[in-house]
Design an enzyme around this catalytic site. Structure first.
Site, PDB file in Angstrom:
ATOM      1  N   LYS A 222       0.707  -1.202  -0.131  1.00 24.06           N
ATOM      2  CA  LYS A 222       0.057   0.039   0.019  1.00 24.06           C
ATOM      3  C   LYS A 222       0.904   1.117  -0.083  1.00 24.06           C
ATOM      4  O   LYS A 222       1.988   1.198   0.605  1.00 24.06           O
ATOM      5  CB  LYS A 222      -0.956   0.065   1.166  1.00 24.06           C
ATOM      6  CG  LYS A 222      -1.961   1.030   1.252  1.00 24.06           C
ATOM      7  CD  LYS A 222      -3.320   0.229   0.290  1.00 24.06           C
ATOM      8  CE  LYS A 222      -4.603   0.858   0.153  1.00 24.06           C
ATOM      9  NZ  LYS A 222      -5.542   0.063  -0.280  1.00 24.06           N
TER      10      LYS A 222
ATOM     11  N   ASP B 213      -6.816   4.326  -4.494  1.00 18.61           N
ATOM     12  CA  ASP B 213      -7.718   4.346  -3.443  1.00 18.61           C
ATOM     13  C   ASP B 213      -8.246   5.742  -3.008  1.00 18.61           C
ATOM     14  O   ASP B 213      -8.372   6.514  -4.109  1.00 18.61           O
ATOM     15  CB  ASP B 213      -6.606   3.924  -2.402  1.00 18.61           C
ATOM     16  CG  ASP B 213      -7.277   3.353  -1.002  1.00 18.61           C
ATOM     17  OD1 ASP B 213      -7.718   2.126  -0.889  1.00 18.61           O
ATOM     18  OD2 ASP B 213      -7.452   4.342   0.082  1.00 18.61           O
TER      19      ASP B 213
HETATM   20  P1  NDP Z   1     -12.651   7.838  -3.060  1.00 21.61           P
HETATM   21  O1  NDP Z   1     -11.797   8.843  -2.664  1.00 21.61           O
HETATM   22  O2  NDP Z   1     -13.099   7.647  -4.679  1.00 21.61           O
HETATM   23  O3  NDP Z   1     -14.106   8.181  -2.187  1.00 21.61           O
HETATM   24  C1  NDP Z   1     -14.117   8.477  -0.589  1.00 21.61           C
HETATM   25  C2  NDP Z   1     -15.573   8.415  -0.228  1.00 21.61           C
HETATM   26  O4  NDP Z   1     -15.357   8.528   1.256  1.00 21.61           O
HETATM   27  C3  NDP Z   1     -15.545  10.188  -0.382  1.00 21.61           C
HETATM   28  O5  NDP Z   1     -16.985  10.187  -0.625  1.00 21.61           O
HETATM   29  C4  NDP Z   1     -15.034  10.776   0.646  1.00 21.61           C
HETATM   30  O6  NDP Z   1     -15.639  12.123   1.278  1.00 21.61           O
HETATM   31  C5  NDP Z   1     -15.505  10.065   1.866  1.00 21.61           C
HETATM   32  N1  NDP Z   1     -14.228  10.022   2.776  1.00 21.61           N
HETATM   33  C6  NDP Z   1     -13.080   9.799   2.729  1.00 21.61           C
HETATM   34  N2  NDP Z   1     -12.388  10.143   3.917  1.00 21.61           N
HETATM   35  C7  NDP Z   1     -13.444  10.479   4.992  1.00 21.61           C
HETATM   36  C8  NDP Z   1     -13.347  10.725   6.245  1.00 21.61           C
HETATM   37  N3  NDP Z   1     -12.242  10.545   6.943  1.00 21.61           N
HETATM   38  N4  NDP Z   1     -14.486  10.770   6.626  1.00 21.61           N
HETATM   39  C9  NDP Z   1     -15.690  10.803   6.043  1.00 21.61           C
HETATM   40  N5  NDP Z   1     -15.641  10.569   4.676  1.00 21.61           N
HETATM   41  C10 NDP Z   1     -14.573  10.133   4.086  1.00 21.61           C
HETATM   42  O7  NDP Z   1     -12.298   6.403  -2.295  1.00 21.61           O
HETATM   43  P2  NDP Z   1     -12.387   5.097  -2.674  1.00 21.61           P
HETATM   44  O8  NDP Z   1     -14.024   4.827  -2.931  1.00 21.61           O
HETATM   45  O9  NDP Z   1     -11.743   4.371  -3.810  1.00 21.61           O
HETATM   46  O10 NDP Z   1     -12.214   4.292  -1.414  1.00 21.61           O
HETATM   47  C11 NDP Z   1     -13.146   4.309  -0.454  1.00 21.61           C
HETATM   48  C12 NDP Z   1     -12.871   3.079   0.622  1.00 21.61           C
HETATM   49  O11 NDP Z   1     -12.906   1.668  -0.075  1.00 21.61           O
HETATM   50  C13 NDP Z   1     -11.390   3.332   1.352  1.00 21.61           C
HETATM   51  O12 NDP Z   1     -11.623   2.816   2.597  1.00 21.61           O
HETATM   52  C14 NDP Z   1     -10.681   2.350   0.528  1.00 21.61           C
HETATM   53  O13 NDP Z   1      -9.328   1.807   1.130  1.00 21.61           O
HETATM   54  C15 NDP Z   1     -11.573   1.209   0.107  1.00 21.61           C
HETATM   55  N6  NDP Z   1     -11.407   0.464  -1.107  1.00 21.61           N
HETATM   56  C16 NDP Z   1     -11.287   0.993  -2.271  1.00 21.61           C
HETATM   57  C17 NDP Z   1     -11.234   0.153  -3.310  1.00 21.61           C
HETATM   58  C18 NDP Z   1     -10.921   0.829  -4.656  1.00 21.61           C
HETATM   59  O14 NDP Z   1     -10.749  -0.038  -5.717  1.00 21.61           O
HETATM   60  N7  NDP Z   1     -10.810   2.083  -4.893  1.00 21.61           N
HETATM   61  C19 NDP Z   1     -10.992  -1.075  -3.093  1.00 21.61           C
HETATM   62  C20 NDP Z   1     -11.027  -1.813  -1.857  1.00 21.61           C
HETATM   63  C21 NDP Z   1     -11.194  -0.933  -0.711  1.00 21.61           C
HETATM   64  P3  NDP Z   1     -14.748  13.493   0.434  1.00 21.61           P
HETATM   65  O15 NDP Z   1     -14.878  13.615  -0.877  1.00 21.61           O
HETATM   66  O16 NDP Z   1     -15.542  14.532   1.379  1.00 21.61           O
HETATM   67  O17 NDP Z   1     -13.477  13.232   1.265  1.00 21.61           O
HETATM   68  O1  2IT Z   2      -7.765  -1.463  -0.778  1.00 25.22           O
HETATM   69  C1  2IT Z   2      -7.661  -2.036  -2.032  1.00 25.22           C
HETATM   70  O2  2IT Z   2      -7.970  -3.206  -2.192  1.00 25.22           O
HETATM   71  C2  2IT Z   2      -7.801  -1.295  -3.137  1.00 25.22           C
HETATM   72  N1  2IT Z   2      -7.257   0.022  -2.904  1.00 25.22           N
HETATM   73  C3  2IT Z   2      -7.210  -1.672  -4.639  1.00 25.22           C
HETATM   74  C4  2IT Z   2      -6.019  -1.972  -4.787  1.00 25.22           C
HETATM   75  C5  2IT Z   2      -5.672  -2.739  -6.162  1.00 25.22           C
HETATM   76  O3  2IT Z   2      -4.410  -2.878  -6.310  1.00 25.22           O
HETATM   77  O4  2IT Z   2      -6.519  -2.702  -7.071  1.00 25.22           O
END
Ligand code: NDP
Ligand code: 2IT
Length: 460
Positions: free
Chosen positions: A140, A180
């Site tokens: 990560k 992420d």
């Molecule tokens: P994005 O940046 O696309 O979206 C994040 C969302 O969560 C936004 O709406 C953001 O709001 C909100 N957010 C972020 N930080 C906070 C906080 N501290 N408090 C409240 N709201 C918050 O990220 P992702 O959708 O990619 O990721 C979301 C989660 O999913 C994370 O935990 C990530 O690790 C996990 N994840 C992501 C994967 C991926 O493929 N992208 C895969 C597996 C897990 P704002 O815009 O106001 O910051």
């Molecule tokens: O938390 C996660 O699994 C991710 N942000 C996606 C990682 C990846 O390599 O696609």
């Protein structure tokens, strides 16, 4: 550390002592790293039955080894804003475990990023990536850079500076990042471009989550959110429930949330609330996900604006209020520890039937305990959100083969992967006498594959 001494024969006590001692030592060595310790604790709690059945893991020091990253890289990222002022952020890459394949895991840009958060995410990734059944190790990375309010050119200069240093440690057979929080297609594009410029070639498989226009996999953008819903639907089925006709709340409105909402709606659910870090919207008629995409993906604005397009919707300041909204299924898809004991209590009081974690570690230990005590179906992140990294691995395969699968082909493979993970978690939980406990199932199944590979590779 505990030795397995001849004649000292209570396997339960040996396993308990081992887990206890290694955790105490981990805490002593990493006293400030509360998120990392939280993630480790959850795994440790699940693994006792493994050490009772198979005490040779203890002699091989498996917990001591699996909790120490193979490599931690931290570096300075200096960049210039549009006014010519220079800023410095800190960059990270944790290369945690390569027993199953190249380090694989996303890059996060958020002001809260620190060593503890990077280590917890990379540690979770070990077990998640193992569960996908694909040949990927775990890592990560990220930075405490805050992308909010930055111009496109500032984002570009920052990501280029970040990659100038990080590129030394990446490679399609070495370490393959993705997105992420705060890192989407635009940021991936800038980082991928800079990597190739520095290396003087075109290494398609060094990054995943790319635009399908230049080597990205169709379906990667949707994969995490869709995967969460596919996994949750399998879990709901066991109890005769379904997304069809259910009331759902989804926190966040980013990549994972948007596509979790889209799939839940496609399966017949009504999503009534979603959020960002400022507040949440409630729409009793059901959230229109195309409006969310328009606001967040296209305009890069705040979820508050949803009200402009749907006058029946209500906006509430503060994101934590979303958990008080009455629902059957809750999908936390924003960030770590967003559901604490109080939020869990609100959900349980509203008779929530199921929680599926889209974000990484969104529920605190106290919240999880409360859900378990009240028989709420619970899908843990490392299983439920593994669809994203699973399709990332499919992107790597397509890049190696220099061909592209159709969206339908990727989606079909994703559905199969999520079903396989669910079955593996369920069967493993059953085998270790925790029937129906997907947390224990995911932790043990994820652990065994990596641990056996580590042992096969000798002591290191
Ligand atoms: P994005 O940046 O696309 O979206 C994040 C969302 O969560 C936004 O709406 C953001 O709001 C909100 N957010 C972020 N930080 C906070 C906080 N501290 N408090 C409240 N709201 C918050 O990220 P992702 O959708 O990619 O990721 C979301 C989660 O999913 C994370 O935990 C990530 O690790 C996990 N994840 C992501 C994967 C991926 O493929 N992208 C895969 C597996 C897990 P704002 O815009 O106001 O910051
Ligand atoms: O938390 C996660 O699994 C991710 N942000 C996606 C990682 C990846 O390599 O696609």
């Amino acid at each position: 550390m505990t030795n397995v001494v001849e004649g000292y024969s209570d396997p339960k006590k040996i396993a308990n002592d081992y887990v206890h001692e290694v955790y105490a030592s981990l805490k002593k060595r990493n006293p400030e790293e509360k998120e990392f310790l939280q993630a480790a604790r959850e795994i440790f709690d699940s693994l006792r039955p493994v050490f009772i059945k198979n005490p040779s893991f203890i002699k091989d020091g498996i917990l001591e080894r699996i909790t120490e990253p193979e490599r931690i890289i931290t570096f300075r990222v200096a960049w210039e804003d549009d006014q010519g002022k220079v800023h410095v952020n800190r960059g990270f890459r944790i290369q945690f475990n390569s027993a199953l394949g190249p380090y694989k895991g996303g890059i996060r840009f958020h002001p809260s990023v620190n060593t503890s958060i990077m280590k917890f995410l990379a540690f979770e990734q070990i077990f998640k990536n193992s569960l996908t059944g694909q040949p990927i190790g775990a890592g990560k990375g990220g930075s405490d850079f805050d992308p909010k309010g930055k111009s496109d050119r500032e984002i570009m200069r920052f990501t280029q500076s970040f990659m100038t240093e990080l590129s030394k440690y990446l490679g399609s057979d070495l370490d393959v990042p993705a997105g992420d929080i705060g890192v989407g297609r635009r940021e991936v594009g800038y980082m991928f471009g800079q990597y190739n410029r520095l290396k003087g070639g075109y290494e398609a498989g060094v990054f995943t989550g790319k635009d399908p226009n230049y080597g990205g996999s169709l379906g990667r953008k949707e994969a995490t959110g869709y995967g969460v819903v596919y996994f949750a639907e399998e879990m709901l089925k066991q109890k005769g429930f379904s997304f069809k006709g259910s009331k759902v709340i989804v926190s966040g409105s980013g990549n994972v949330s948007t596509y979790a909402m889209e799939k839940a709606i496609a399966l017949g659910a009504k999503v009534v609330a979603c959020s960002d870090s400022s507040g949440y919207i409630y729409d009793e008629n059901g959230i229109d996900v195309e409006t969310v995409k328009q606001i967040k993906e296209v305009q890069n604005k705040r979820i508050k604006d949803y009200k402009k397009y749907h006058s029946g919707a209500k906006y509430y300041e503060g994101c934590s209020g979303i958990w008080s909204v009455d629902c059957d299924i809750a999908l936390p898809c924003a960030t770590q520890n967003e559901i604490d004991e109080r939020a869990a209590f609100e959900l349980v009081s509203n008779q929530v039937k199921a929680i599926a974690e889209g974000a990484n570690m969104p529920c605190t230990k106290e919240a999880v305990d409360l859900f378990m005590k009240n028989d709420v179906l619970f899908a843990p992140a490392k299983a439920a959100n593994a669809g994203g990294v699973a399709v990332s691995a499919m992107e790597m395969s397509q890049n190696s083969m220099r061909l592209n699968w159709t969206f339908e082909e990727v989606d079909e493979r994703l559905q199969q992967v999520m079903k396989d993970i669910y079955r593996n978690c369920l069967d493993t939980a059953e085998k270790y006498d925790f029937p129906g406990n997907l947390i224990v199932g995911a932790n043990i199944a994820g652990f065994l594959k990596v641990a056996n590979a580590m042992l096969a590779h000798g002591i290191n």
